[in-house]
Design an enzyme around this catalytic site. Sequence first.
Site, short mmCIF file in Angstrom:
data_model
loop_
_atom_site.label_atom_id
_atom_site.label_comp_id
_atom_site.label_asym_id
_atom_site.label_seq_id
_atom_site.Cartn_x
_atom_site.Cartn_y
_atom_site.Cartn_z
N ARG A 33 31.86 29.93 41.91
CA ARG A 33 32.09 30.30 40.51
C ARG A 33 33.56 30.13 40.11
O ARG A 33 33.86 29.52 39.08
CB ARG A 33 31.63 31.74 40.26
CG ARG A 33 31.71 32.14 38.81
CD ARG A 33 31.15 33.53 38.55
NE ARG A 33 31.70 34.51 39.46
CZ ARG A 33 30.96 35.38 40.17
NH1 ARG A 33 29.67 35.39 40.07
NH2 ARG A 33 31.55 36.24 40.97
N THR A 34 34.49 30.65 40.90
CA THR A 34 35.90 30.54 40.53
C THR A 34 36.37 29.10 40.56
O THR A 34 37.03 28.63 39.63
CB THR A 34 36.77 31.41 41.47
OG1 THR A 34 36.32 32.76 41.39
CG2 THR A 34 38.24 31.35 41.09
N LYS A 61 45.40 21.64 61.84
CA LYS A 61 46.29 21.06 62.85
C LYS A 61 47.54 21.90 63.03
O LYS A 61 48.49 21.47 63.66
CB LYS A 61 46.67 19.63 62.45
CG LYS A 61 45.50 18.69 62.34
CD LYS A 61 45.92 17.26 62.07
CE LYS A 61 46.59 17.11 60.73
NZ LYS A 61 46.92 15.72 60.38
N ARG A 82 43.21 30.46 46.19
CA ARG A 82 42.33 31.56 46.60
C ARG A 82 42.46 31.64 48.11
O ARG A 82 42.25 30.66 48.82
CB ARG A 82 40.89 31.31 46.19
CG ARG A 82 40.02 32.50 46.56
CD ARG A 82 38.65 32.35 45.99
NE ARG A 82 37.87 33.54 46.23
CZ ARG A 82 37.23 34.20 45.28
NH1 ARG A 82 37.29 33.79 44.03
NH2 ARG A 82 36.53 35.26 45.58
N HIS A 110 41.99 39.86 41.79
CA HIS A 110 41.34 38.68 41.22
C HIS A 110 41.66 38.72 39.73
O HIS A 110 40.80 39.00 38.90
CB HIS A 110 39.83 38.73 41.47
CG HIS A 110 39.16 37.40 41.31
ND1 HIS A 110 39.45 36.52 40.29
CD2 HIS A 110 38.20 36.81 42.04
CE1 HIS A 110 38.69 35.45 40.41
NE2 HIS A 110 37.92 35.60 41.46
#
Length: 131
Positions: A33-34, A61, A82, A110
């Site tokens: 969704r985000t 890595k 995020r 958020h």
Amino acid sequence: MAREMRLATEQRHVLNLLPGVVLGEIFYEASSRTSTSFDSAMKRIGGQTVILNESHYSTQKGESLEHTIRTVAQYADAIVLRHPHEDAIDAAAAVSPVPIINGGNGPREHPTQGLLDLLIIKEELDAVDGL
């Protein structure tokens, strides 16, 4: 602006507010969704996106978050991040030459969801004063 965006979305129009602007999306957590909302919104205002997910990062890595941010910032005008760790947004902002947008940082915040919540409250109640 939000109402203009909603109308443009409903009519499938593009508001060419940010032509040539690139938004980098870095998601260390799955979020359909985000991620989709940022991608769609950027394209609807005339910008472009570069979407990365963890399988594309050199962190596998051993590259640090800070190095990833500096690298993506060379190709983007702003970055949505995020990340599951609470301090990741602050760490990214400290090294980034471009704005960092908090797309969620673990259990802490958020903020873009909070802005959407305020928009919906304003539409439903016609005010947000005193809440």
